[in-house]
Design an enzyme around this catalytic site. Structure first.
Site, PDB file in Angstrom:
ATOM      1  N   ASP A  67       0.867  -1.058   0.038  1.00 60.86           N
ATOM      2  CA  ASP A  67       0.079  -0.018  -0.122  1.00 60.86           C
ATOM      3  C   ASP A  67       0.708   1.140   0.112  1.00 60.86           C
ATOM      4  O   ASP A  67       2.178   1.248   0.230  1.00 60.86           O
ATOM      5  CB  ASP A  67      -0.986   0.008   1.371  1.00 60.86           C
ATOM      6  CG  ASP A  67      -0.235  -0.514   2.363  1.00 60.86           C
ATOM      7  OD1 ASP A  67       0.895  -0.377   2.615  1.00 60.86           O
ATOM      8  OD2 ASP A  67      -1.179  -0.709   3.434  1.00 60.86           O
ATOM      9  N   ASN A 136      -7.867  -2.819  14.016  1.00 58.89           N
ATOM     10  CA  ASN A 136      -9.447  -3.129  13.492  1.00 58.89           C
ATOM     11  C   ASN A 136      -9.415  -4.282  12.469  1.00 58.89           C
ATOM     12  O   ASN A 136     -10.602  -4.525  11.905  1.00 58.89           O
ATOM     13  CB  ASN A 136      -9.930  -1.960  12.706  1.00 58.89           C
ATOM     14  CG  ASN A 136      -9.218  -1.441  11.530  1.00 58.89           C
ATOM     15  OD1 ASN A 136      -8.333  -2.040  11.073  1.00 58.89           O
ATOM     16  ND2 ASN A 136      -9.807  -0.337  11.081  1.00 58.89           N
ATOM     17  N   HIS A 138      -7.540  -4.822  10.051  1.00 61.82           N
ATOM     18  CA  HIS A 138      -7.289  -4.535   8.527  1.00 61.82           C
ATOM     19  C   HIS A 138      -6.045  -5.237   7.916  1.00 61.82           C
ATOM     20  O   HIS A 138      -5.059  -5.491   8.797  1.00 61.82           O
ATOM     21  CB  HIS A 138      -7.181  -3.036   7.996  1.00 61.82           C
ATOM     22  CG  HIS A 138      -6.011  -2.167   8.614  1.00 61.82           C
ATOM     23  ND1 HIS A 138      -6.144  -0.808   8.772  1.00 61.82           N
ATOM     24  CD2 HIS A 138      -4.728  -2.720   8.955  1.00 61.82           C
ATOM     25  CE1 HIS A 138      -4.904  -0.459   9.216  1.00 61.82           C
ATOM     26  NE2 HIS A 138      -4.057  -1.425   9.463  1.00 61.82           N
TER      27      HIS A 138
HETATM   28  P1  PGA Z   1       1.906  -1.740  12.799  1.00 55.58           P
HETATM   29  O1  PGA Z   1       0.438  -1.611  11.607  1.00 55.58           O
HETATM   30  O2  PGA Z   1       2.687  -2.683  12.363  1.00 55.58           O
HETATM   31  O3  PGA Z   1       2.393  -0.523  12.832  1.00 55.58           O
HETATM   32  O4  PGA Z   1       0.963  -1.952  14.311  1.00 55.58           O
HETATM   33  C1  PGA Z   1      -0.026  -2.773  11.345  1.00 55.58           C
HETATM   34  C2  PGA Z   1      -1.033  -2.453  10.337  1.00 55.58           C
HETATM   35  O5  PGA Z   1      -1.803  -1.482  10.624  1.00 55.58           O
HETATM   36  O6  PGA Z   1      -1.309  -3.292   9.254  1.00 55.58           O
END
Ligand code: PGA
Length: 241
Positions: A67, A136, A138
């Site tokens: 992304d 959440n 995702h």
């Molecule tokens: P993080 O993010 O590794 O900073 O916890 C993970 C994500 O949001 O996919």
């Protein structure tokens, strides 16, 4: 699903790097799907060390990132292209032409999504997709919703994701509200998935994703349908499963 429960973040990162290195050793021209966020940083650091000390070779590999924020230039310090350069690409022997991140500055979002799907197809799909998970549920920026979106698309980030991302931005700096993300179909099309999870605050969502119903309301729950998922987590993150 294979699950490795590691003592802490450092051990999780070490195990993840060993698995990625094994993939590269067995198939030097692997297509690696990569992720940003705080979770994979330790694994990238370890891979850079393995390259410097042990000659781990990336010269024939290609990478495709999950992304990118819409509206940020590749050299913007908050962009995911910049993150990948600083955390991994600048420290290994991979040519710039073989690393792929959506173009945050593309004028036509639909065209950019189509182009990125073409990139994934042109490499013959992804051999190993590295994933983190949002609080959440995702994966990439596939946010909770009413349907799984198959292909690359441009999303409006949820308030909780914008808030979670704020920690990476300075005071007064705007957190982007839109992003390009690979779709669930492309992620599920990866031949192998390496899911990394760290910290007590992820324990609930990882339990829901792996043991709860499969629903777009928890995007990571779709991983239950993938035949080759390796989960590497630290003890706090895996404390509820
Ligand atoms: P993080 O993010 O590794 O900073 O916890 C993970 C994500 O949001 O996919």
């Amino acid at each position: 699903m294979r699950i490795y429960k590691m003592k802490n973040y450092e051990e999780m990162s070490r195990k993840a790097a060993i698995i990625i290195a094994a993939q590269l050793t067995l198939k030097p021209d692997s297509v690696l799907g990569l992720a940003t966020g705080s979770t994979p940083v330790g694994a990238y650091r370890r891979l850079a060390e393995m390259h410097a000390e042990g000659g781990l070779d990336f010269s024939r590999a290609a990478t495709i990132n999950l992304d990118e924020y819409r509206g940020l230039a590749p050299d913007d310090r908050q962009s995911y292209r910049y993150f990948m350069q600083v955390n991994l690409f600048d420290h290994i022997n991979i040519g710039g032409g073989r690393t792929n991140v959506p173009n945050g500055l593309a004028e036509d979002a639909a065209k950019e999504c189509h182009r990125y799907d073409g990139v994934i197809a042109s490499f013959g799909g992804i051999d190993m997709q590295l994933l983190g998970i949002g609080q959440n549920g995702h994966i990439g920026f596939n946010e909770p919703g009413t349907a799984f979106k198959k292909d690359t698309h441009c999303v409006d980030l949820t308030e909780s994701t914008i808030e979670a991302n704020r920690r990476f931005f300075g005071p007064g700096e705007d957190v982007p509200k839109q992003a390009y993300t690979m779709g669930i179909g492309s992620i599920m099309g990866a031949r192998r998935i390496l899911l990394l999870v760290s910290g007590r605050e992820k324990a609930g969502i990882i339990r829901e994703s792996l043991l709860g119903p499969i629903t777009p309301a928890v995007p990571a729950s779709v991983l239950q349908l993938h035949g080759d998922v390796i989960l590497v987590g630290d003890e706090p993150a895996l404390s509820l499963i």
